[in-house]
Write a protein that holds these residues in place. Structure first.
Motif, PDB file in Angstrom:
ATOM      1  N   ARG A 189      38.733  35.838  39.076  1.00 51.46           N
ATOM      2  CA  ARG A 189      40.187  35.827  39.251  1.00 51.46           C
ATOM      3  C   ARG A 189      40.854  36.932  38.428  1.00 51.46           C
ATOM      4  N   GLU A 190      40.403  37.086  37.175  1.00 48.97           N
ATOM      5  CA  GLU A 190      40.945  38.130  36.322  1.00 48.97           C
ATOM      6  C   GLU A 190      40.598  39.512  36.870  1.00 48.97           C
ATOM      7  N   GLU A 193      43.057  40.470  39.651  1.00 49.30           N
ATOM      8  CA  GLU A 193      44.358  40.852  39.103  1.00 49.30           C
ATOM      9  C   GLU A 193      44.293  42.208  38.419  1.00 49.30           C
ATOM     10  N   TYR A 196      44.125  44.926  41.077  1.00 48.39           N
ATOM     11  CA  TYR A 196      45.412  45.082  41.770  1.00 48.39           C
ATOM     12  C   TYR A 196      46.410  45.809  40.878  1.00 48.39           C
TER      13      TYR A 196
END
Length: 268
Positions: A189-190, A193, A196
């Motif tokens: 998940r990190e 992010e 992005y």
């Protein structure tokens, strides 16, 4: 890796290996680690943890590399009294927990003799009921061939993603040796992010190296999400210790660019 018979959790950590091309008696070295690993498996209860680590240590000899191998478990451990005689031939701990374990008691004596012949040493740290840590240090002759840095790889930004911090740091150190600038995060998940955020700044990573087995979202799903949000600009590489055939189709569908053998940790 989960060893099937006893459900042991087995991890491999490779830290700061500067010289990979060395000369040594591979058969004798293998014999040492077969003996030590066999003991760790025998005397670690089902579901226990075993860690095998390798690290190159600095030394003052340009023609020799100093390599430290560590086998650590959370098994039954050894008493201080037994540690004093454990390298004597035919030594076996007089313990009801070991009566069903087969063996001659020669393995540690043989291992120490082999290591001594290579001008190395074996150090044992063990606590009864808590586990054992055995450290083997040996010196191996370095080959003339050295790693060459590819100018095309210099300072390329790469993101390493693994829930094992030690594995992340080891991979980053390896990348640094060939001139690549690396960063790491501990979750898929990190990673999504982080990728992005850099994409918004028009400063994409050159590649993302992902461990397959991670909690929450695994490496393939992380690659899929990165591809969905950013596109094909970032090369995604998934590390796995399984047979590639098990995940090849899924990885291809997610847009993964390459599958590589994981050297640091062996999930299973």
């Amino acid at each position: 890796m989960v060893l099937d018979e006893h459900k042991h959790n087995f991890d491999i950590h490779i830290n700061h290996i500067e010289h990979e091309d060395v000369c040594g008696d591979s058969l004798r070295i293998q014999q040492v680690f077969v003996n030590l690993m066999s003991n760790a498996i025998k005397y670690t209860p089902d579901g226990g943890n075993i860690i095998f680590s390798i690290e190159e240590k600095p030394n003052g000899f340009s023609e020799l590399g100093c390599y430290e191998f560590t086998i650590e478990d959370n098994g039954i451990g050894m008493s201080p009294e037994f540690q004093k005689i454990m390298f004597d031939p035919f030594s076996r701990a007089d313990d009801h927990r070991t009566t069903r374990v087969q063996g001659t008691g020669l393995g540690m004596a043989i291992s120490r003799n082999i290591v001594n012949l290579m001008n190395g040493n074996i150090k044992v740290d063990s606590t009864l009921h808590k586990g054992t840590r055995i450290t083997v240090t040996i010196y191996l002759e370095l080959q003339e061939k050295e790693k060459e840095q590819d100018e095309n790889l210099m300072n390329l930004p790469v993101l390493v993603v693994d829930d094992d911090k030690t594995c992340c740091e080891s991979t980053i150190a390896t990348l640094k040796e060939i001139g690549i600038t690396g960063e790491w995060v501990l979750s898929g998940r990190e990673a999504v992010e982080r990728c992005y955020a850099r994409h918004e700044l028009k400063n994409d990573y050159f590649a993302v190296i992902l461990d397959w087995k991670m909690p929450e979202i695994d490496g393939i799903e992380t690659a899929r999400q990165i591809r969905k949000r950013i596109g094909k600009e970032i090369t995604s590489i998934v590390l796995t210790s399984y047979e590639f055939s098990e995940i090849e189709e899924e990885a291809k569908a997610a847009g993964v660019d390459a599958l590589l053998q994981n050297r640091c940790s062996v999930p299973g």
